[in-house]
Design an enzyme around this catalytic site. Structure first.
Site, short mmCIF file in Angstrom:
data_model
loop_
_atom_site.label_atom_id
_atom_site.label_comp_id
_atom_site.label_asym_id
_atom_site.label_seq_id
_atom_site.Cartn_x
_atom_site.Cartn_y
_atom_site.Cartn_z
N GLY A 126 37.49 43.90 45.25
CA GLY A 126 38.89 44.11 45.58
C GLY A 126 39.09 45.26 46.54
O GLY A 126 40.05 46.02 46.45
N VAL A 143 35.88 36.72 43.62
CA VAL A 143 35.17 36.90 42.34
C VAL A 143 35.39 35.73 41.40
O VAL A 143 34.60 35.54 40.46
CB VAL A 143 35.56 38.23 41.67
CG1 VAL A 143 35.21 39.42 42.54
CG2 VAL A 143 37.03 38.25 41.25
N TYR A 153 48.46 38.81 31.38
CA TYR A 153 47.94 39.95 32.13
C TYR A 153 47.44 41.03 31.16
O TYR A 153 46.31 41.52 31.29
CB TYR A 153 48.99 40.54 33.07
CG TYR A 153 48.51 41.81 33.74
CD1 TYR A 153 47.48 41.76 34.68
CD2 TYR A 153 49.03 43.06 33.40
CE1 TYR A 153 47.00 42.92 35.27
CE2 TYR A 153 48.56 44.22 34.00
CZ TYR A 153 47.55 44.15 34.93
OH TYR A 153 47.06 45.29 35.52
N PRO A 186 44.68 52.59 34.18
CA PRO A 186 45.86 53.23 34.77
C PRO A 186 47.16 52.67 34.21
O PRO A 186 47.24 51.51 33.78
CB PRO A 186 45.74 52.90 36.26
CG PRO A 186 44.37 52.36 36.44
CD PRO A 186 43.99 51.74 35.14
#
Length: 252
Positions: A10, A58, A150, A180
């Protein structure tokens, strides 16, 4: 001494781009992997002979296996793997969410991370050196409306990291998970809301969120620690955010 090698997924924007830049500036040779080759080549042009641009999705297992097997010899022995590639799609409640969006998040955030790890880890074990840094999210620990798959995918990243460390007991390989909270300066929200700039920018109104450089600095700190030190999980939030009380819906 040969410069160590970092593999960052990424790496075309956001956390991944900032991490690739930071590690290059720390003296690493960096394999910058992402789907958008043009952005990677721009990055590589800034660090000639130090950053290798690698087009990679990926979520495509065959592509992952082939790309890593065919790395140039001088980039083949990866010392640090930063599994950053991931995304959120939508914020609808589960009963109204898109199954296709769920599939994309699972394929990228879970299976993609696992596929890259699976391809690189055997070499680390054979050399008995290496470090894996997975980018999770506080969404994997704290539920919120619309987080559904998610959040579940980031809970996978958290637990997979811990289980990797358990499997690697007795080796010199380190595994960490960075989680995070509210973070700006990336394409995360634009992707989540499929280009709706109003919704994306509204999330950050009146806040000072974490930045990609904050995450990159944390990655660099982890790599700088003595080889006998393993940090299992790092949970990060900006000062404007807190793990608050559970939400309660009250009938009028």
């Amino acid at each position: 001494m040969t410069a160590p090698i970092a593999f960052v997924t990424g790496a075309s924007s956001g956390f991944g781009l900032a991490t690739a830049v930071r590690l290059a500036e720390e003296g690493y040779r960096v394999i910058a992997a992402a789907r958008r080759l043009d952005k990677l080549e721009t990055l590589a042009s800034r660090y000639p002979d130090q950053v290798l641009a690698l087009q990679l999705d990926v979520a495509d297992r065959a592509m992952v296996k082939r790309a890593i097997a065919e790395l140039p010899a001088d980039y083949a022995e990866v010392d640090v793997l930063v599994n950053n590639a991931g995304l959120a799609l939508g914020l609808a409640p589960a009963q109204g969410a898109s199954l296709d969006d769920w599939q994309t998040m699972i394929d990228t955030n879970c299976l993609g991370l696992a596929a890259v790890t699976h391809a690189i880890l055997p070499g680390m074990v054979a050399r008995n050196r290496g470090q894996i840094i997975n980018i999770g999210s506080i969404a994997g620990d704290y539920a919120y409306p619309g987080g559904n798959v998610y959040g579940a995918s980031k809970a996978f990243v958290h637990q997979f990291s811990l289980n990797l460390k358990a499997d690697l007991f007795g080796t010199a390989i380190r595994v960490s998970c960075i989680e995070p909270g509210l973070a700006g300066g990336s394409e995360f929200s634009q992707v989540r809301f499929k280009g709706d700039e109003g919704k994306a920018s509204g999330l950050y109104q009146g806040t000072t969120p974490l930045t990609p450089e904050d995450i990159a600095g944390t990655v660099a700190w982890l790599t700088s620690l003595p080889s006998h030190v393993n940090i299992n999980v790092i949970e990060m939030m900006p000062v404007c955010q807190a793990p608050s009380a559970l939400a309660i819906h009250r009938k009028s």
